[in-house]
Scaffold this motif. Structure first.
Motif, PDB file in Angstrom:
ATOM      1  N   LYS A 114       0.854  -1.193   0.000  1.00 29.00           N
ATOM      2  CA  LYS A 114       0.000   0.000   0.000  1.00 29.00           C
ATOM      3  C   LYS A 114       0.887   1.239   0.000  1.00 29.00           C
ATOM      4  CE  LYS A 114      -4.104   2.090   0.868  1.00 29.00           C
ATOM      5  NZ  LYS A 114      -3.716   3.503   0.858  1.00 29.00           N
ATOM      6  N   LYS A 115       0.571   2.179  -0.878  1.00 25.53           N
ATOM      7  CA  LYS A 115       1.307   3.438  -0.925  1.00 25.53           C
ATOM      8  C   LYS A 115       0.476   4.529  -0.275  1.00 25.53           C
ATOM      9  CE  LYS A 115       3.937   2.382  -5.137  1.00 25.53           C
ATOM     10  NZ  LYS A 115       4.224   2.785  -6.548  1.00 25.53           N
ATOM     11  N   TYR A 116       1.173   5.367   0.504  1.00 20.86           N
ATOM     12  CA  TYR A 116       0.507   6.511   1.123  1.00 20.86           C
ATOM     13  C   TYR A 116       1.538   7.572   1.473  1.00 20.86           C
ATOM     14  CZ  TYR A 116      -2.016   9.482   4.361  1.00 20.86           C
ATOM     15  OH  TYR A 116      -2.573  10.576   4.975  1.00 20.86           O
ATOM     16  N   ASP A 117       1.244   8.791   1.060  1.00 17.16           N
ATOM     17  CA  ASP A 117       2.093   9.932   1.395  1.00 17.16           C
ATOM     18  C   ASP A 117       3.546   9.688   0.976  1.00 17.16           C
ATOM     19  OD1 ASP A 117       2.545  12.468   2.317  1.00 17.16           O
ATOM     20  OD2 ASP A 117       2.925  11.834   4.385  1.00 17.16           O
ATOM     21  N   ASN A 118       3.718   9.220  -0.291  1.00 14.47           N
ATOM     22  CA  ASN A 118       5.036   8.957  -0.881  1.00 14.47           C
ATOM     23  C   ASN A 118       5.824   7.860  -0.157  1.00 14.47           C
ATOM     24  OD1 ASN A 118       4.743  10.974  -2.897  1.00 14.47           O
ATOM     25  ND2 ASN A 118       5.318  12.548  -1.399  1.00 14.47           N
ATOM     26  N   GLN A 119       5.145   7.061   0.621  1.00 15.26           N
ATOM     27  CA  GLN A 119       5.780   5.915   1.261  1.00 15.26           C
ATOM     28  C   GLN A 119       5.120   4.635   0.783  1.00 15.26           C
ATOM     29  OE1 GLN A 119       5.466   7.619   5.549  1.00 15.26           O
ATOM     30  NE2 GLN A 119       7.136   6.144   5.619  1.00 15.26           N
ATOM     31  N   GLU A 120       5.897   3.563   0.736  1.00 15.73           N
ATOM     32  CA  GLU A 120       5.349   2.257   0.358  1.00 15.73           C
ATOM     33  C   GLU A 120       5.408   1.329   1.566  1.00 15.73           C
ATOM     34  OE1 GLU A 120       5.888   0.336  -3.637  1.00 15.73           O
ATOM     35  OE2 GLU A 120       7.043  -1.114  -2.458  1.00 15.73           O
ATOM     36  N   PHE A 121       4.266   0.813   1.967  1.00 18.01           N
ATOM     37  CA  PHE A 121       4.167  -0.077   3.119  1.00 18.01           C
ATOM     38  C   PHE A 121       3.938  -1.504   2.640  1.00 18.01           C
ATOM     39  CE2 PHE A 121       2.825   4.102   4.483  1.00 18.01           C
ATOM     40  CZ  PHE A 121       3.420   4.269   5.729  1.00 18.01           C
ATOM     41  N   GLU A 122       4.593  -2.455   3.317  1.00 21.03           N
ATOM     42  CA  GLU A 122       4.387  -3.876   3.044  1.00 21.03           C
ATOM     43  C   GLU A 122       3.897  -4.554   4.306  1.00 21.03           C
ATOM     44  OE1 GLU A 122       7.711  -5.902   1.384  1.00 21.03           O
ATOM     45  OE2 GLU A 122       7.761  -4.703  -0.463  1.00 21.03           O
ATOM     46  N   PHE A 123       2.807  -5.270   4.197  1.00 23.87           N
ATOM     47  CA  PHE A 123       2.241  -5.982   5.338  1.00 23.87           C
ATOM     48  C   PHE A 123       2.200  -7.476   5.010  1.00 23.87           C
ATOM     49  CE2 PHE A 123       0.258  -1.740   5.168  1.00 23.87           C
ATOM     50  CZ  PHE A 123       0.849  -1.219   6.322  1.00 23.87           C
ATOM     51  N   ILE A 124       2.838  -8.260   5.855  1.00 21.39           N
ATOM     52  CA  ILE A 124       3.017  -9.689   5.595  1.00 21.39           C
ATOM     53  C   ILE A 124       2.273 -10.502   6.648  1.00 21.39           C
ATOM     54  CG2 ILE A 124       4.739 -11.549   5.494  1.00 21.39           C
ATOM     55  CD1 ILE A 124       6.728  -9.442   4.472  1.00 21.39           C
ATOM     56  N   GLY A 125       1.782 -11.652   6.235  1.00 27.63           N
ATOM     57  CA  GLY A 125       1.119 -12.544   7.174  1.00 27.63           C
ATOM     58  C   GLY A 125       0.539 -13.758   6.459  1.00 27.63           C
ATOM     59  N   LYS A 126      -0.163 -14.569   7.177  1.00 23.88           N
ATOM     60  CA  LYS A 126      -0.873 -15.713   6.595  1.00 23.88           C
ATOM     61  C   LYS A 126      -2.331 -15.307   6.390  1.00 23.88           C
ATOM     62  CE  LYS A 126       2.054 -19.246   8.731  1.00 23.88           C
ATOM     63  NZ  LYS A 126       2.084 -20.467   9.588  1.00 23.88           N
ATOM     64  N   LYS A 169      -1.683   3.924   9.750  1.00 22.54           N
ATOM     65  CA  LYS A 169      -1.143   5.061   9.007  1.00 22.54           C
ATOM     66  C   LYS A 169      -1.391   4.912   7.508  1.00 22.54           C
ATOM     67  CE  LYS A 169       3.152   7.598   8.131  1.00 22.54           C
ATOM     68  NZ  LYS A 169       4.604   7.708   8.426  1.00 22.54           N
ATOM     69  N   ALA A 170      -1.103   3.720   6.975  1.00 25.28           N
ATOM     70  CA  ALA A 170      -1.218   3.503   5.527  1.00 25.28           C
ATOM     71  C   ALA A 170      -2.655   3.593   5.037  1.00 25.28           C
ATOM     72  CB  ALA A 170      -0.621   2.154   5.153  1.00 25.28           C
ATOM     73  N   PHE A 171      -3.605   3.199   5.901  1.00 25.28           N
ATOM     74  CA  PHE A 171      -5.004   3.139   5.479  1.00 25.28           C
ATOM     75  C   PHE A 171      -5.846   4.277   6.064  1.00 25.28           C
ATOM     76  CE2 PHE A 171      -3.539  -1.127   4.601  1.00 25.28           C
ATOM     77  CZ  PHE A 171      -4.222  -1.479   3.451  1.00 25.28           C
ATOM     78  N   GLN A 172      -5.190   5.308   6.612  1.00 28.41           N
ATOM     79  CA  GLN A 172      -5.963   6.367   7.251  1.00 28.41           C
ATOM     80  C   GLN A 172      -6.732   7.219   6.255  1.00 28.41           C
ATOM     81  OE1 GLN A 172      -3.575   9.851   8.786  1.00 28.41           O
ATOM     82  NE2 GLN A 172      -1.856   8.480   8.346  1.00 28.41           N
ATOM     83  N   HIS A 173      -6.223   7.321   5.029  1.00 26.03           N
ATOM     84  CA  HIS A 173      -6.950   8.122   4.030  1.00 26.03           C
ATOM     85  C   HIS A 173      -8.061   7.284   3.413  1.00 26.03           C
ATOM     86  CE1 HIS A 173      -7.765   9.558  -0.118  1.00 26.03           C
ATOM     87  NE2 HIS A 173      -7.783  10.735   0.498  1.00 26.03           N
ATOM     88  N   ARG A 174      -9.265   7.723   3.553  1.00 27.28           N
ATOM     89  CA  ARG A 174     -10.408   7.028   2.953  1.00 27.28           C
ATOM     90  C   ARG A 174     -11.148   8.022   2.058  1.00 27.28           C
ATOM     91  NH1 ARG A 174      -9.457   2.090   3.012  1.00 27.28           N
ATOM     92  NH2 ARG A 174     -11.677   1.647   2.659  1.00 27.28           N
ATOM     93  N   GLY A 196     -18.731  10.213  -3.026  1.00 23.81           N
ATOM     94  CA  GLY A 196     -18.843  11.195  -4.096  1.00 23.81           C
ATOM     95  C   GLY A 196     -17.502  11.584  -4.689  1.00 23.81           C
ATOM     96  N   GLU A 197     -16.392  11.234  -4.023  1.00 31.67           N
ATOM     97  CA  GLU A 197     -15.070  11.525  -4.553  1.00 31.67           C
ATOM     98  C   GLU A 197     -14.614  10.393  -5.468  1.00 31.67           C
ATOM     99  OE1 GLU A 197     -12.785  14.245  -1.192  1.00 31.67           O
ATOM    100  OE2 GLU A 197     -12.408  12.086  -1.280  1.00 31.67           O
ATOM    101  N   ILE A 198     -13.764  10.737  -6.443  1.00 24.30           N
ATOM    102  CA  ILE A 198     -13.170   9.725  -7.315  1.00 24.30           C
ATOM    103  C   ILE A 198     -11.942   9.153  -6.626  1.00 24.30           C
ATOM    104  CG2 ILE A 198     -12.048   9.323  -9.536  1.00 24.30           C
ATOM    105  CD1 ILE A 198     -13.761  11.540 -10.696  1.00 24.30           C
ATOM    106  N   MET A 199     -11.845   7.830  -6.599  1.00 21.15           N
ATOM    107  CA  MET A 199     -10.721   7.187  -5.923  1.00 21.15           C
ATOM    108  C   MET A 199      -9.431   7.432  -6.687  1.00 21.15           C
ATOM    109  SD  MET A 199     -12.473   3.587  -4.684  1.00 21.15           S
ATOM    110  CE  MET A 199     -11.060   3.123  -3.673  1.00 21.15           C
ATOM    111  N   ILE A 200      -8.346   7.592  -5.945  1.00 21.15           N
ATOM    112  CA  ILE A 200      -7.030   7.815  -6.538  1.00 21.15           C
ATOM    113  C   ILE A 200      -6.174   6.575  -6.340  1.00 21.15           C
ATOM    114  CG2 ILE A 200      -7.160  10.309  -6.191  1.00 21.15           C
ATOM    115  CD1 ILE A 200      -5.433   9.984  -3.704  1.00 21.15           C
ATOM    116  N   ASP A 201      -4.971   6.556  -6.953  1.00 24.92           N
ATOM    117  CA  ASP A 201      -4.111   5.371  -6.900  1.00 24.92           C
ATOM    118  C   ASP A 201      -3.779   4.964  -5.462  1.00 24.92           C
ATOM    119  OD1 ASP A 201      -4.137   5.257  -9.610  1.00 24.92           O
ATOM    120  OD2 ASP A 201      -2.154   6.159  -9.908  1.00 24.92           O
ATOM    121  N   GLU A 202      -3.605   5.953  -4.581  1.00 24.72           N
ATOM    122  CA  GLU A 202      -3.237   5.634  -3.196  1.00 24.72           C
ATOM    123  C   GLU A 202      -4.353   4.935  -2.434  1.00 24.72           C
ATOM    124  OE1 GLU A 202      -1.796   9.012  -1.093  1.00 24.72           O
ATOM    125  OE2 GLU A 202       0.229   8.845  -1.936  1.00 24.72           O
TER     126      GLU A 202
END
Length: 466
Positions: free
Chosen positions: A26-38, A65-70, A74-80
């Motif tokens: 997931k990308k957010y605020d010019n950062q790339e986050f990786e979340f790992i698990g089963k 932090k990565a998912f705080q922007h929702r 009525g808004e168009i979704m962006i890549d983030e």
């Protein structure tokens, strides 16, 4: 590849892939986050593919932090707003799904969930002699069959044979096709020699050509590609088919067989024509046909509007040379515009008049139709029916259905034949077609006609032999 059991599970809405490793990027605020698990990928109650990842400890704050922007309603979704999901299942298949809208839950740890529109898996394999594409469709499609399956069963001392016409086998250039039904699943195989270059977006071209000749919307559920040294599987979220039957019929009417012998000949000509299109979408003709088919599942008003627009769209995209205004007309139009430049009327009136004049410089479907009538490709009756259908439909005029419903439907049927004749001529098809504008839907013969601009009409020439 998918096992037969997995294909049936997918069809029945019970597919589940236990995943020993999953990763969400997931990308957010010019950062790339990786979340790992089963976690797992499974079908939800609505048959859509869903996923759940139990994120490893210590990543909860980063998840928040990565998912705080929702995106707001009525808004168009962006890549983030989207993320990418990777998963390795128990068979060591590495799946990927992109443009995923995920959400999270936080308790003792973080859990990521969401729906997947499509998952794919690619691996390198030993090169085969032939390239092959296989579609599986979980829908009860009508297939115009031309081959028989023969089954022999021994009951006691007797041999019992059963012959069923349930296979379509045909070729289109370098491509060989086989269509069959297995356990209520339509299976379409496309095969070509290994050294033959495959067309761009071949999966789209196959589907749109099948839709054209079969008169049905087709959405594959499983796609397998074996191209050179790579094997790819794609699985789409299946949706329950609740679509109504369209009123739009295929160019050649059929029940369960290719009784005319021309259906797959028509497929070949249409497939050959759209195969040259290089867009990652339907060919413009196919898009027009699709819109008409979808509209014809609803009201007759929607059908009439889509149908009249489709005829205009095909003329403008495929017969541009015929619809273009002549140099003489353009010259006269320029004189008219120059006149109103010096006209002493109000600016508002001048602006509107010049706007109307400028619109006359655009492609003219009527001009194209007039030439096609001269060549015998379409008839004057079809042109008149289109004009009567288009103008009221485009301007929101409601027909008097209490008195003229049959007349309105008849007009639609005439324009259907007009639309098909425009297409058949463009793809240079010669053979049977169904005349839906006549009683009992007779089979007629279509002969394509060259339509070079300024070419004199040959006496007695026509686009049809009855």
């Amino acid at each position: 590849m998918l096992s037969n059991d997995e294909v049936l599970e997918l069809k029945n809405g019970t597919l589940e892939l236990d995943c020993c490793f999953m990763k969400v990027i997931k990308k957010y605020d010019n950062q790339e986050f990786e979340f790992i698990g089963k976690g797992y990928i499974r079908q939800a109650s609505n048959n859509r593919l869903s996923f759940k990842v139990f994120v490893q400890d210590g990543q909860t704050q980063n998840v928040i932090k990565a998912f705080q922007h929702r995106t707001k309603v009525g808004e168009i979704m962006i890549d983030e707003d989207y993320c990418t999901v990777f998963a390795v299942d128990q068979k060591n298949r590495e799946w990927i799904s992109e443009m995923v809208n995920s959400s999270y839950e936080v308790g003792k740890g973080a859990v990521l969930t969401g729906y997947l529109d499509e998952i794919s898996f690619t691996k390198k394999i030993k090169a085969r002699n032939k390239n092959k594409i296989t579609f599986r469709i979980f829908d009860d499609l009508k297939v115009p069959s031309n081959k028989v399956t023969e089954t022999n069963i021994r009951i006691g001392d007797k041999n019992v044979s059963d012959r069923v016409l349930n296979i379509a086998s045909f070729s289109s250039g370098k491509y060989k096709f086989l269509i069959m039904k297995e356990q209520q699943i339509v299976k379409i195989e496309v095969e070509l020699e290994k050294d033959e270059p495959i067309g761009n977006f071949i999966d789209i071209r196959v589907v749109e050509a099948l839709e054209f000749v079969m008169g049905q919307s087709i959405a594959w559920d499983v796609l397998e590609k074996q191209l050179d040294e790579y094997f790819t599987i794609k699985i789409r979220s299946t949706h329950l088919n609740i679509a109504l039957s369209p009123r739009l019929e295929p160019p050649i009417d059929f029940s369960d067989r290719d009784s005319t012998g021309d259906i797959w000949k028509l497929f070949h000509k249409y497939f050959e024509y759209v195969l040259t299109y290089n867009g990652n979408r339907y060919h413009p003709i196919s898009e027009q046909i699709y819109q008409v088919r979808e509209a014809s599942q609803g009201s007759i008003i929607a059908e009439a509007l889509a149908l009249s627009v489709a005829v205009e769209g095909v003329l403008k995209s495929e017969y541009k040379d015929l619809c273009a205004q002549t140099d003489e007309f353009k010259s006269e139009l320029k004189k008219a515009c120059d006149y109103f430049d010096n006209w002493n009327g109000s600016e508002e009136a001048k602006k509107r008049v010049k706007g109307s004049l400028s619109s006359m410089n655009q492609l003219s479907p009527i001009s194209g139709m007039n030439i096609l009538i001269e060549k015998g490709i379409i008839s004057n009756e079809q042109k008149k029916a289109w004009s009567k259908l288009r103008n009221p439909s485009a301007h929101g005029v409601q027909p008097d259905f209490e008195k003229k419903l049959k007349e309105f439907i008849k007009r639609c049927d005439i324009v259907y034949v007009l639309l098909y004749r425009l297409i058949l001529n463009k793809i240079e098809y010669e053979g049977c077609y169904t005349d839906y504008s006549s009683e009992n839907w007779p089979i007629k013969q279509f002969v394509s006609v060259e339509y070079l601009v300024n070419q004199p009409t040959i006496p007695g020439s026509a686009g049809e032999n009855v």
